[in-house]
Design a protein around this motif. Sequence first.
Motif, PDB file in Angstrom:
ATOM      1  N   ASN A 265       0.996  57.136 -46.409  1.00 16.32           N
ATOM      2  CA  ASN A 265       1.319  55.727 -45.772  1.00 16.32           C
ATOM      3  C   ASN A 265       1.799  55.843 -44.534  1.00 16.32           C
ATOM      4  OD1 ASN A 265       0.369  54.281 -48.278  1.00 16.32           O
ATOM      5  ND2 ASN A 265       2.255  54.846 -49.248  1.00 16.32           N
ATOM      6  N   THR A 266       2.602  56.887 -44.024  1.00 13.06           N
ATOM      7  CA  THR A 266       3.398  57.037 -43.135  1.00 13.06           C
ATOM      8  C   THR A 266       3.195  58.294 -42.368  1.00 13.06           C
ATOM      9  OG1 THR A 266       5.501  57.304 -43.702  1.00 13.06           O
ATOM     10  CG2 THR A 266       5.006  55.316 -43.187  1.00 13.06           C
ATOM     11  N   TYR A 267       3.089  58.394 -40.975  1.00 14.38           N
ATOM     12  CA  TYR A 267       3.111  60.133 -40.414  1.00 14.38           C
ATOM     13  C   TYR A 267       3.989  60.069 -39.290  1.00 14.38           C
ATOM     14  CZ  TYR A 267       2.218  64.694 -39.637  1.00 14.38           C
ATOM     15  OH  TYR A 267       1.995  66.053 -39.539  1.00 14.38           O
ATOM     16  N   LYS A 268       4.766  60.705 -38.922  1.00 14.27           N
ATOM     17  CA  LYS A 268       5.695  60.772 -37.753  1.00 14.27           C
ATOM     18  C   LYS A 268       5.221  61.742 -36.788  1.00 14.27           C
ATOM     19  CE  LYS A 268      10.661  60.766 -36.010  1.00 14.27           C
ATOM     20  NZ  LYS A 268      10.484  59.378 -35.511  1.00 14.27           N
TER      21      LYS A 268
ATOM     22  N   SER B 233      -0.497  49.044 -42.130  1.00 13.34           N
ATOM     23  CA  SER B 233      -0.464  47.929 -41.312  1.00 13.34           C
ATOM     24  C   SER B 233      -0.912  47.918 -40.115  1.00 13.34           C
ATOM     25  CB  SER B 233       1.090  47.388 -41.089  1.00 13.34           C
ATOM     26  OG  SER B 233       1.757  48.772 -40.793  1.00 13.34           O
ATOM     27  N   PHE B 234      -1.652  49.284 -39.886  1.00  6.18           N
ATOM     28  CA  PHE B 234      -2.457  49.838 -38.598  1.00  6.18           C
ATOM     29  C   PHE B 234      -1.464  49.307 -37.321  1.00  6.18           C
ATOM     30  CE2 PHE B 234      -5.498  47.681 -41.398  1.00  6.18           C
ATOM     31  CZ  PHE B 234      -6.238  48.760 -41.586  1.00  6.18           C
ATOM     32  N   GLU B 235      -0.325  50.131 -37.475  1.00  4.35           N
ATOM     33  CA  GLU B 235       1.001  50.010 -36.422  1.00  4.35           C
ATOM     34  C   GLU B 235       1.308  51.434 -36.140  1.00  4.35           C
ATOM     35  OE1 GLU B 235       2.872  45.914 -37.279  1.00  4.35           O
ATOM     36  OE2 GLU B 235       3.648  47.507 -38.245  1.00  4.35           O
TER      37      GLU B 235
ATOM     38  N   ILE C 130       6.346  48.228 -30.991  1.00  2.00           N
ATOM     39  CA  ILE C 130       5.338  48.311 -31.898  1.00  2.00           C
ATOM     40  C   ILE C 130       3.982  48.420 -31.079  1.00  2.00           C
ATOM     41  CG2 ILE C 130       3.929  47.545 -33.712  1.00  2.00           C
ATOM     42  CD1 ILE C 130       6.643  46.598 -34.882  1.00  2.00           C
ATOM     43  N   THR C 131       3.120  49.417 -31.465  1.00  2.00           N
ATOM     44  CA  THR C 131       1.825  49.368 -30.660  1.00  2.00           C
ATOM     45  C   THR C 131       0.972  49.251 -31.859  1.00  2.00           C
ATOM     46  OG1 THR C 131       2.338  50.981 -29.171  1.00  2.00           O
ATOM     47  CG2 THR C 131       0.138  50.675 -29.270  1.00  2.00           C
ATOM     48  N   PRO C 132      -0.129  48.063 -31.681  1.00  2.00           N
ATOM     49  CA  PRO C 132      -0.927  47.854 -32.704  1.00  2.00           C
ATOM     50  C   PRO C 132      -2.093  49.012 -32.550  1.00  2.00           C
ATOM     51  CG  PRO C 132      -1.183  46.187 -30.988  1.00  2.00           C
ATOM     52  CD  PRO C 132       0.013  46.990 -30.726  1.00  2.00           C
ATOM     53  N   LEU C 133      -2.807  49.451 -33.853  1.00  3.10           N
ATOM     54  CA  LEU C 133      -3.904  50.430 -33.852  1.00  3.10           C
ATOM     55  C   LEU C 133      -5.005  49.536 -34.428  1.00  3.10           C
ATOM     56  CD1 LEU C 133      -1.854  53.234 -35.283  1.00  3.10           C
ATOM     57  CD2 LEU C 133      -2.672  53.321 -33.109  1.00  3.10           C
ATOM     58  N   THR C 134      -6.140  50.036 -33.855  1.00  2.00           N
ATOM     59  CA  THR C 134      -7.516  49.471 -34.592  1.00  2.00           C
ATOM     60  C   THR C 134      -7.803  50.205 -35.719  1.00  2.00           C
ATOM     61  OG1 THR C 134      -8.937  50.997 -33.563  1.00  2.00           O
ATOM     62  CG2 THR C 134      -8.452  48.914 -32.256  1.00  2.00           C
TER      63      THR C 134
END
Length: 234
Positions: A133-136, A146-148, A156-160
Motif C-alpha cells: 500500500n505504501t513505499y518510502k 490514493s495515487f499520491e 503532496i504530489t498527485p500521481l497518475t
Amino acid sequence: MAAKQRILLVEDEDHLLEAIKLNLELEGYKVSTATDGKKALKIFKEERFNLIILDVMLPEIDGFQVAETIRLENSEVPIMFLTAKNTSEDRVTGLKKGADDYLVKPFNLEELILRVNNLVKRGLSGDEKKELNTYKIGDKTIYFNSFELRNDDGSITPLTKKETMLLKLLIERRNDAVSREQILETVWNYDVYPSTRTIDNFILTFRKYFEPDQKNPKYFHSIRGVGYKFTDSQ
C-alpha cells in the motif's frame, strides 16, 4: 458457509465454464465468469473476490498476463491456473506470474474442489503476504491506493494511475530488470502501445521525484536493450 465466498472463473470453453461454475455453486460459492482476459480484468476491478481461477490460453489477454496485472493491484487474492499447458516451464511461468496453484486439464473435479477450498481458506486466514500500500524512497512516500506522493515536509504530489502502476511494478520487481514488453503488457493492458519514449519520460519523471542527482540515478535505471530497473536495498 455463512457468507458466500466469491470466485472469478475465467475460461473460454463454454461447456467447461458452465460445469465448473455449477459445481462451485453447489459447494456454496458465488461465481462470476469471464471468457476472455480483458473482460476478466474489468470484472476484477469492479468486484472483490476470494479466489481467481484462470485458464492460460484466453482471447484478448492471456491468463499469465491477467495474473500479472492482478498482482499489481492485489497481492493477497489467491490465483489458480487451470490449463492444458502442462510443461514444467509453463508451471514455473505461472508461479512466477503470481499464481498460488496450477492444475492441468483434464483434471479430477474432486481434486479441483479440494484445491479451491484450501486456497480460499488460506486467503481468509490471512496467510498471504500483505498488499503493498505504501513505499518510502528517500524523503518521499508513495501511497498507491490514493495515487499520491507525500513528502516528509507534508507536501503532496498527485500521481497518475499509470505512474502509480509503473512504480508498483518496478518496486515489486526491485533489483531486477523489467522488460519494455512486460511494462507495455502489464501497465498498458494491450489497449494502447506507447512509444519507448513514453516509458522513458515516465522514468525521467520518477528521477525528478526521487533522485538526489538525476544525471547519476540511484533508484531508477534504464537497461540498454532490455528495459528498466528500480534499485533499493530495503
